[in-house]
Design a protein around this motif. Structure first.
Motif, PDB file in Angstrom:
ATOM      1  N   ASP A  99       0.875  -1.104  -0.230  1.00 46.81           N
ATOM      2  CA  ASP A  99       0.083   0.075   0.114  1.00 46.81           C
ATOM      3  C   ASP A  99       0.799   1.280  -0.038  1.00 46.81           C
ATOM      4  OD1 ASP A  99      -3.019   0.862   0.221  1.00 46.81           O
ATOM      5  OD2 ASP A  99      -1.961   1.834   1.981  1.00 46.81           O
ATOM      6  N   ARG A 100       1.788   1.283   0.690  1.00 42.40           N
ATOM      7  CA  ARG A 100       2.844   2.417   0.805  1.00 42.40           C
ATOM      8  C   ARG A 100       3.412   2.586  -0.574  1.00 42.40           C
ATOM      9  NH1 ARG A 100       2.406   6.464   2.493  1.00 42.40           N
ATOM     10  NH2 ARG A 100       0.366   5.906   2.008  1.00 42.40           N
ATOM     11  N   ALA A 101       3.831   1.258  -1.098  1.00 40.47           N
ATOM     12  CA  ALA A 101       4.741   1.564  -2.428  1.00 40.47           C
ATOM     13  C   ALA A 101       3.640   2.191  -3.423  1.00 40.47           C
ATOM     14  CB  ALA A 101       5.303   0.144  -2.861  1.00 40.47           C
ATOM     15  N   GLY A 102       2.393   1.475  -3.536  1.00 46.17           N
ATOM     16  CA  GLY A 102       1.477   2.149  -4.482  1.00 46.17           C
ATOM     17  C   GLY A 102       1.126   3.678  -4.295  1.00 46.17           C
ATOM     18  N   SER A 133       0.537 -14.965  -1.200  1.00 49.39           N
ATOM     19  CA  SER A 133       1.143 -14.375   0.000  1.00 49.39           C
ATOM     20  C   SER A 133       1.781 -12.814  -0.777  1.00 49.39           C
ATOM     21  CB  SER A 133       2.016 -14.911   0.752  1.00 49.39           C
ATOM     22  OG  SER A 133       3.256 -15.554  -0.257  1.00 49.39           O
ATOM     23  N   GLY A 134       1.805 -12.729  -1.985  1.00 49.61           N
ATOM     24  CA  GLY A 134       2.441 -11.353  -2.655  1.00 49.61           C
ATOM     25  C   GLY A 134       1.147 -10.930  -3.226  1.00 49.61           C
ATOM     26  N   LEU A 135       1.403  -9.479  -3.652  1.00 45.51           N
ATOM     27  CA  LEU A 135       0.495  -8.506  -4.081  1.00 45.51           C
ATOM     28  C   LEU A 135       1.072  -7.819  -5.326  1.00 45.51           C
ATOM     29  CD1 LEU A 135      -0.984  -6.965  -0.906  1.00 45.51           C
ATOM     30  CD2 LEU A 135      -2.011  -8.493  -2.451  1.00 45.51           C
ATOM     31  N   MET A 136       0.280  -7.467  -6.500  1.00 42.90           N
ATOM     32  CA  MET A 136       1.059  -6.970  -7.503  1.00 42.90           C
ATOM     33  C   MET A 136      -0.116  -6.107  -7.997  1.00 42.90           C
ATOM     34  SD  MET A 136       1.817  -9.344 -10.959  1.00 42.90           S
ATOM     35  CE  MET A 136       2.622 -10.381 -10.080  1.00 42.90           C
ATOM     36  N   GLY A 137       0.385  -4.955  -8.751  1.00 42.98           N
ATOM     37  CA  GLY A 137      -0.458  -3.937  -9.288  1.00 42.98           C
ATOM     38  C   GLY A 137       0.378  -3.226 -10.409  1.00 42.98           C
ATOM     39  N   ALA A 138      -0.315  -2.630 -11.233  1.00 36.74           N
ATOM     40  CA  ALA A 138       0.357  -1.710 -12.491  1.00 36.74           C
ATOM     41  C   ALA A 138      -0.646  -0.421 -12.702  1.00 36.74           C
ATOM     42  CB  ALA A 138       0.441  -2.780 -13.636  1.00 36.74           C
ATOM     43  N   ALA A 282       3.674   3.857   9.394  1.00 38.06           N
ATOM     44  CA  ALA A 282       4.709   3.475   8.395  1.00 38.06           C
ATOM     45  C   ALA A 282       5.014   4.967   7.505  1.00 38.06           C
ATOM     46  CB  ALA A 282       3.850   2.648   7.208  1.00 38.06           C
ATOM     47  N   PHE A 283       6.776   4.991   7.772  1.00 36.04           N
ATOM     48  CA  PHE A 283       7.243   6.361   7.125  1.00 36.04           C
ATOM     49  C   PHE A 283       7.031   6.384   5.551  1.00 36.04           C
ATOM     50  CE2 PHE A 283       9.575   5.766  11.298  1.00 36.04           C
ATOM     51  CZ  PHE A 283       8.695   6.676  12.012  1.00 36.04           C
ATOM     52  N   SER A 284       7.463   5.243   5.107  1.00 35.47           N
ATOM     53  CA  SER A 284       7.542   4.989   3.451  1.00 35.47           C
ATOM     54  C   SER A 284       7.211   3.703   3.117  1.00 35.47           C
ATOM     55  CB  SER A 284       8.996   5.590   3.120  1.00 35.47           C
ATOM     56  OG  SER A 284      10.051   4.712   3.392  1.00 35.47           O
ATOM     57  N   ASP A 285       7.850   3.270   2.008  1.00 31.24           N
ATOM     58  CA  ASP A 285       7.423   1.972   1.590  1.00 31.24           C
ATOM     59  C   ASP A 285       8.687   0.761   1.829  1.00 31.24           C
ATOM     60  OD1 ASP A 285       9.386   2.943  -0.222  1.00 31.24           O
ATOM     61  OD2 ASP A 285       8.229   2.270  -2.132  1.00 31.24           O
ATOM     62  N   ALA A 286       9.679   1.262   2.691  1.00 33.11           N
ATOM     63  CA  ALA A 286      10.799   0.568   2.972  1.00 33.11           C
ATOM     64  C   ALA A 286      10.994  -0.361   4.156  1.00 33.11           C
ATOM     65  CB  ALA A 286      11.940   1.729   2.923  1.00 33.11           C
ATOM     66  N   GLY A 287       9.763  -0.604   5.053  1.00 30.79           N
ATOM     67  CA  GLY A 287       9.735  -1.318   5.878  1.00 30.79           C
ATOM     68  C   GLY A 287       9.794  -0.888   7.387  1.00 30.79           C
ATOM     69  N   ARG A 288      10.184   0.572   7.309  1.00 31.48           N
ATOM     70  CA  ARG A 288      10.500   1.174   8.469  1.00 31.48           C
ATOM     71  C   ARG A 288       9.248   1.731   9.097  1.00 31.48           C
ATOM     72  NH1 ARG A 288      14.887   1.054   5.152  1.00 31.48           N
ATOM     73  NH2 ARG A 288      16.770   0.331   6.034  1.00 31.48           N
ATOM     74  N   GLY A 289       9.103   1.929  10.494  1.00 27.93           N
ATOM     75  CA  GLY A 289       8.055   2.615  10.921  1.00 27.93           C
ATOM     76  C   GLY A 289       8.191   2.789  12.449  1.00 27.93           C
TER      77      GLY A 289
END
Length: 365
Positions: A99-102, A133-138, A282-289
């Protein structure tokens, strides 16, 4: 220094002077030496990537920070580019970071202009796995030179893998059609425990309620207890995560994450099973928060302690704990707090130690 034996693991307890607060900022990038014409196997996760991918040569392999806990590789040909990230799974879950990456794609007007989803995000089973277990979008995008961009994010044992593909040739639908082939071109480790099924994030039905301003608890002894207990729990959790042959509890009882609809000064707020007393900022899309939850020291102290909330800043190799608060803090209050010195820091990678910082106690400021 005092060391506490805890079964198969030990905690190093060290009193230190006040130190600079952890930075919620841009991390340093460091190159990783690798022959450009040879496959590269990531040091910890076991994923192997080829020298060519989708007809693009591999460029530099780099990492954020050290010890190859957050590594990425770039492939480029003209305006087409694929970036592959492998980073430690230390907080949240696939739906949160997808969601953060999108959101990052949809808000990068300077790079993509208007990004229009080519369809709903879909769950998929990673190569060699049977659980989706993965998610994909375009997305199709309006700003040249790109026509489309896409994203796949999936678990790989204790790691997360993210693939970003931006193209001047393919629109969103074309990217979506190519992503499975790109994933299949990688060499995945075998024998991984089953991961939790993934589903796209939706808004929580009701926002969190913040009834009053959260104040810092200024009792030094109880704050030291909070820092130590938080560190112990984090160290035990990281040990459990490292037991690769044991199925993750989330795979048996998967959590459902939702996005809190309330405002946040950075990133977004996510709630596990729509919890009303805890959340992940969640700060960004890199797993940190930053993880906010009821504080264990308050529970142990009972009526004397009262209910408290802890804040823990989660990074790839360590988690920093902050003085507890008297109420559930707003995201802006959390962000301000993590700019201050932590009361304890737990190493969750390598030498498992807890460092207590007596100089950071609120009563001494």
């Amino acid at each position: 220094m005092r060391r506490f034996g805890m079964g198969l693991w030990a905690i190093g307890l060290l009193m230190t002077a006040a130190s600079a607060p952890p930075a919620v900022a841009q991390l340093q990038r460091n190159a990783i030496a690798a022959p450009a014409d040879q496959p590269y196997r990531f040091r910890h996760s076991g994923l192997t990537i080829p020298a060519m991918l989708e007809g693009m040569p591999r460029g530099r392999i780099e990492q954020f920070g050290t010890d190859e806990l957050d590594v990425f590789a770039n492939y480029e040909r003209g305006s087409d580019a694929i970036t592959l990230y492998v980073y430690r799974n230390v907080s949240g879950a696939v739906p949160v970071w997808f969601d953060r990456a999108g959101a990052s794609i949809e808000t990068r007007r300077d790079m993509y202009g208007i990004a229009t989803a080519a369809g709903p995000a879909t769950a998929f089973a990673p190569p060699g796995q049977s659980v989706a277990s993965g998610l994909m979008g375009a997305w199709s995008v309006s700003k040249p030179p790109y026509r489309g961009t896409g994203l796949a994010l999936l678990p790989m044992g204790d790691w997360l893998v993210k693939v970003r593909y931006s193209s001047a040739t393919h629109d969103g639908a074309g990217i979506a059609a190519r992503l499975p082939a790109i994933l299949s071109a990688l060499t995945w480790p075998t024998g991984l425990a089953a991961a939790a099924p993934a589903q796209p994030i939706a808004d929580c039905t009701t926002p969190l309620d913040f009834p009053k301003k959260a104040k810092l608890v200024r009792d030094e002894k109880s704050n030291m207890m909070s820092g130590l207990l938080g560190g112990m729990l984090q160290s035990m959790a990281s040990d459990k995560l490292a037991e690769k042959d044991t199925p993750d509890a989330d795979a048996q009882k998967p959590a459902t994450w939702c996005r809190d609809p309330g405002p946040s000064p950075v990133g977004a707020v996510y709630r596990r099973d729509a919890a009303l007393d805890s959340y992940l900022l969640a700060f960004s899309d890199a797993g940190r928060g930053a993880w906010v939850a009821p504080d264990m020291s308050g529970l142990l102290l009972g009526k004397k302690g009262g209910k408290r909330w802890s804040v823990a800043l989660v990074d790839m190799a360590e988690t920093s704990n902050y003085p507890p608060l008297t109420a559930l803090p707003r995201p802006a209050e959390v962000l301000a707090l993590v700019q201050q010195p932590a009361i304890s820091t737990t190493r969750t990678w390598g030498d498992k130690t807890i460092t207590l910082n007596g100089g950071a106690m609120p009563g001494r400021r």
